[in-house]
Enzyme design. Sequence first.
Site, short mmCIF file in Angstrom:
data_model
loop_
_atom_site.label_atom_id
_atom_site.label_comp_id
_atom_site.label_asym_id
_atom_site.label_seq_id
_atom_site.Cartn_x
_atom_site.Cartn_y
_atom_site.Cartn_z
CB THR A 193 -11.12 -0.23 5.91
OG1 THR A 193 -10.93 -0.89 7.16
CG2 THR A 193 -12.60 0.05 5.69
N GLY A 194 -8.42 -2.33 4.83
CA GLY A 194 -6.97 -2.46 4.96
C GLY A 194 -6.56 -3.25 6.19
CB THR A 197 -5.39 -8.36 5.20
OG1 THR A 197 -6.75 -8.80 5.22
CG2 THR A 197 -4.47 -9.55 5.03
CG HIS A 226 -14.04 -6.15 11.37
ND1 HIS A 226 -13.06 -5.35 10.81
CD2 HIS A 226 -13.95 -7.35 10.72
CE1 HIS A 226 -12.40 -6.04 9.89
NE2 HIS A 226 -12.91 -7.25 9.82
CE LYS A 278 -9.24 -5.54 -9.81
NZ LYS A 278 -10.04 -4.63 -10.66
#
Length: 332
Positions: free
Chosen positions: A81-82, A84, A139, A299
């Site tokens: 979900t972002g 990194t 997480h 991506k």
Amino acid sequence: MESHLDSSSKHVENENEDEFERSFKEMLSTLPKGNSWGNFENLFQYQGFWLYPTYLKGVVSAQQQFQAQPSDIMLCSFPKTGTTWLKSLIFSIITRTSFDDSTCPLLSKSPHDVVPFMELHHAHFSTHRDLGIPVLATHAPYSSLPRSIIDSGCRIVYICRDPKDSFVSLYHFKVQIIRTSKNTQAQPIDLNEAFELFCEGENIYGPYCDHVLGYWKASVEHPDKIMFLKYEEMKDETVLYVNKLAEFIGYPFSLEEHKKGVAEKIVKKCSFENLSNLEVNKSEKDYRKVIQNKMFFRKGKVGDWKNYLTPEMAARLDQIIQQKLSGSGLSL
């Protein structure tokens, strides 16, 4: 020569580890069990969420042992979900006066190396604290966080994302892992089967909606302690959110830094284009020496799900999400 005290404390430590292993195996045998996508590894349901044994062991260990401090910063997220990107942004905000453009650790290390996961490295986190980098990621769902995190009042930053994009990103990540894995039991993942399981909530750290809702409700109750972010909004106005993040975690930009465009430079340094083109993120393996760093950079686009999900699949997932979030004040 090792002192008697050293040897005695190591003996106690080993005994404690053995005891933890025994009690963990015992607990594992009592939990509901499910198959992960591609039959890669068994999932176990713990406190309402599905986890692999390795991560589950880390969560349980942290619940029992991790002592958060008020100055700690926890980056929380559902996988893909972002995480990194958020790690690299917050690490850069915190360390902006410690390194220059040529010495920043992100040039030679993955964001997952500079900001460790609680499930894997909480026992060694004090080293990071001592270096002035009091940031840890997880997480784990809100309901499974160690009590000390809640009680300490440390800052929590949570990022979520359109579940359709999260699913597609998670699917590709798992496909890559299975391709490079030595696990002979693993099988190719069928997109439709994985989608079905995702809708039912049977996936790593799922159900997705329950994960998001846990942090959302906590952020509504404690807005001064928990910052709730949406990936899509951050992509639209990254500089604005970097400023908000810096303020929230206690590292605000000075007037001088605003004039010098420090936030803008951090955004550029941590952009998908820049990070994904660094040699370390193209060729090296991650901290576990299992996953290639490049797998964390696919991506990063908003709306990529349209290339993989049919309109019917998208409508079904949207309906599930709307139903679950109904009355919460949150929309995705």
